[in-house]
Design a protein around this motif. Structure first.
Motif, short mmCIF file in Angstrom:
data_model
loop_
_atom_site.label_atom_id
_atom_site.label_comp_id
_atom_site.label_asym_id
_atom_site.label_seq_id
_atom_site.Cartn_x
_atom_site.Cartn_y
_atom_site.Cartn_z
N THR A 81 8.67 -15.51 2.37
CA THR A 81 9.90 -14.99 2.94
C THR A 81 9.65 -13.68 3.67
OG1 THR A 81 11.14 -16.00 1.15
CG2 THR A 81 12.26 -14.31 2.42
N CYS A 82 10.12 -13.61 4.90
CA CYS A 82 9.89 -12.43 5.72
C CYS A 82 11.10 -11.51 5.66
CB CYS A 82 9.64 -12.84 7.17
SG CYS A 82 9.19 -11.46 8.24
N LEU A 83 10.87 -10.24 5.34
CA LEU A 83 11.94 -9.26 5.27
C LEU A 83 11.69 -8.16 6.29
CD1 LEU A 83 12.20 -8.82 1.38
CD2 LEU A 83 13.58 -10.29 2.83
N ASP A 84 12.74 -7.71 6.94
CA ASP A 84 12.62 -6.55 7.80
C ASP A 84 12.58 -5.32 6.90
OD1 ASP A 84 12.70 -7.98 10.16
OD2 ASP A 84 14.89 -8.06 10.16
N ASN A 103 2.27 -19.41 -3.97
CA ASN A 103 3.67 -19.68 -3.68
C ASN A 103 4.39 -20.08 -4.97
OD1 ASN A 103 2.93 -22.33 -4.19
ND2 ASN A 103 3.02 -22.97 -2.05
N LYS A 104 5.66 -20.46 -4.87
CA LYS A 104 6.43 -20.80 -6.05
C LYS A 104 5.98 -22.10 -6.70
CE LYS A 104 9.21 -17.37 -6.60
NZ LYS A 104 9.16 -16.57 -7.85
N GLU A 105 5.25 -22.93 -5.96
CA GLU A 105 4.69 -24.15 -6.54
C GLU A 105 3.35 -23.89 -7.21
OE1 GLU A 105 6.33 -27.02 -6.70
OE2 GLU A 105 8.00 -25.92 -5.78
N LEU A 106 2.98 -22.61 -7.27
CA LEU A 106 1.73 -22.18 -7.89
C LEU A 106 0.51 -22.78 -7.21
CD1 LEU A 106 2.63 -22.03 -11.69
CD2 LEU A 106 2.95 -20.33 -9.91
N LYS A 107 0.56 -22.81 -5.87
CA LYS A 107 -0.59 -23.19 -5.07
C LYS A 107 -1.10 -21.95 -4.34
CE LYS A 107 0.66 -28.02 -4.20
NZ LYS A 107 0.90 -29.06 -3.16
N LEU A 108 -2.41 -21.79 -4.34
CA LEU A 108 -3.01 -20.63 -3.69
C LEU A 108 -2.83 -20.71 -2.18
CD1 LEU A 108 -4.83 -18.07 -3.90
CD2 LEU A 108 -6.80 -19.59 -3.64
N LEU A 109 -2.25 -19.67 -1.59
CA LEU A 109 -2.03 -19.62 -0.15
C LEU A 109 -3.18 -18.94 0.58
CD1 LEU A 109 1.73 -18.58 -0.12
CD2 LEU A 109 0.79 -20.88 0.18
N GLY A 110 -3.79 -17.95 -0.04
CA GLY A 110 -4.86 -17.21 0.61
C GLY A 110 -5.16 -15.93 -0.14
N PHE A 111 -5.99 -15.09 0.47
CA PHE A 111 -6.45 -13.86 -0.17
C PHE A 111 -6.14 -12.65 0.70
CE2 PHE A 111 -9.23 -17.23 -1.72
CZ PHE A 111 -9.24 -17.02 -3.08
N VAL A 112 -5.97 -11.52 0.05
CA VAL A 112 -5.97 -10.22 0.72
C VAL A 112 -7.16 -9.44 0.17
CG1 VAL A 112 -3.48 -10.20 1.11
CG2 VAL A 112 -4.40 -9.21 -1.00
N ASN A 113 -7.67 -8.50 0.97
CA ASN A 113 -8.87 -7.78 0.55
C ASN A 113 -8.53 -6.69 -0.48
OD1 ASN A 113 -7.91 -5.48 1.97
ND2 ASN A 113 -8.92 -6.14 3.86
N SER A 142 10.67 -15.73 -11.23
CA SER A 142 11.63 -14.73 -10.72
C SER A 142 11.88 -14.96 -9.24
CB SER A 142 11.10 -13.31 -10.96
OG SER A 142 10.87 -13.07 -12.33
N GLU A 143 13.12 -14.74 -8.83
CA GLU A 143 13.46 -14.86 -7.42
C GLU A 143 12.94 -13.65 -6.66
OE1 GLU A 143 14.81 -17.33 -5.86
OE2 GLU A 143 15.10 -18.55 -7.67
N GLY A 144 12.45 -13.91 -5.45
CA GLY A 144 12.00 -12.82 -4.59
C GLY A 144 10.61 -12.31 -4.90
#
Length: 365
Positions: free
Chosen positions: A347-350, A231-241, A187-189
């Protein structure tokens, strides 16, 4: 038409009905409940399965395929291959029974494999008719899927099922993890996210061990430690707590309850509230060249612990607590979104965000 011909017409079609020619006896199957995916040092992927030992699950004392009821009621077997099916074939050579995946409940992915990327591996699962899309998926933070599957869990006979119960205690929606992961990936977004687990119930003991350059000594059980972001390439970017993970699930509509605790700035003490009937409304709008996202979070709450001097029989004090808790939630959500967007390169959104929590004193709902 005579009765005789009616009977012939009814019986004749039965002659063309086939039997069940490809059935498998239960005694000929190795029933798999949990599945692990790791990075292989020599080949591309390592697959591990956690399968039950029927005689030990039922508590039988007699001899059988699984022996006596002593010991673990499950076993773990692994295989390395250039892809998933190759690894499965190597696993099958170690088993006297055919692996049956129809009851699989959990898929776990080692952190190293997740950071390398699982796009090619996931392709196999989307083509497998035996895989239920209601299967849940987890990342093993700081370890491998195989190590996770070998860990004992004191409250469940099958450890892989224990993680489902832990995840449910956080107020999350169960048995939709893999389906939601695939939907987000296509899905986009949206960015796929997966709950993260760590081996050991006592975080302090593992932290102490890691400081000395040794693994933690607490290797019984496991715990939910946050959420992994892909990400969209299905690679782990990191973790949130954990707290940040709850915020993401609330915004995305995947949370049914939670507990919020905060310290009041002008009062000596703290307060905790259970929130339920959670809802969310996301309204995008364009202003010039900027995309704004209006997020409204709603919920009903009950104040469960009040360690302040506030008298909660007074309406003004209830309104004051509502404002402080709303502020705490708003800061948490904004911090989480900023962390995911900026620190992980998404993607950064205001975002313009508003919050509306309906809070009740637990004594007067």
């Amino acid at each position: 038409m005579s009765r005789r011909w009616r009977c012939i017409c009814l019986i004749l079609p039965l002659m063309f009905v086939t039997g069940c020619w490809d059935s498998s006896e239960v005694n000929d199957l190795a029933i798999e409940l949990a599945w692990g995916i790791d990075k292989s040092p020599n080949k591309k992927v390592r697959i591990s399965i956690q399968s039950i030992i029927p005689s030990k699950i039922s508590g039988g004392q007699g001899e059988g395929a699984g022996g006596t009821s002593k010991g673990k009621p499950f076993f773990v077997v692994s295989g390395d291959g250039i892809n998933t099916l190759d690894a499965i074939q190597r696993i099958q050579t170690k088993l006297s029974r055919q692996v049956f995946r129809g009851h699989r409940r959990v898929i776990v992915i080692g952190e190293s494999m997740a950071r390398q990327g699982i796009k090619d591996v996931i392709d196999t699962y989307t083509r497998d008719p035996n895989l239920k899309l209601r299967t849940d998926i987890f990342i093993v933070k700081g370890s491998t899927a195989k190590d996770f599957l070998q860990v004992s869990y004191p409250l469940e006979n099958i450890p892989g099922l224990g993680v489902l119960g832990e995840y449910n205690q956080l107020g999350t929606l169960m048995e939709l993890g893999f389906l939601n992961f695939l939907l987000a990936a296509t899905s986009e977004g949206k960015s796929p996210s997966v709950p993260a687990v760590a081996i050991g119930m006592n975080a302090a003991s593992q932290d102490e061990g890691s400081k000395k350059g040794q693994p933690g000594t607490d290797n019984e059980g496991f715990r939910i430690v946050g959420t992994g972001i892909f990400n969209k390439e299905l690679k782990l970017l990191g973790f949130v707590n954990l707290e940040e993970g709850r915020a993401l699930r609330w915004v995305s509509g995947k949370l049914k309850k939670m507990t919020v605790s905060t310290t009041l700035p002008d009062e000596t003490g703290d307060v905790s509230m259970d929130i339920y009937n959670l809802g969310e409304k996301i309204q995008p709008s364009i202003h010039g060249n900027k995309l704004n996202i209006q997020v409204t979070l709603t919920g009903d709450g009950a104040i469960r612990e009040n360690n302040t001097n506030l008298d909660l029989t007074q309406v003004d004090n209830i309104a004051f607590l509502q404002g402080e808790l709303n502020k705490h939630i708003e800061e948490t959500v904004l911090h989480t979104i900023t962390k995911v967007q900026k620190n992980m390169g998404l993607t950064c959104l205001d975002s313009a965000m508003s919050f509306a929590l309906k809070i009740f004193d637990c004594g007067n709902p």
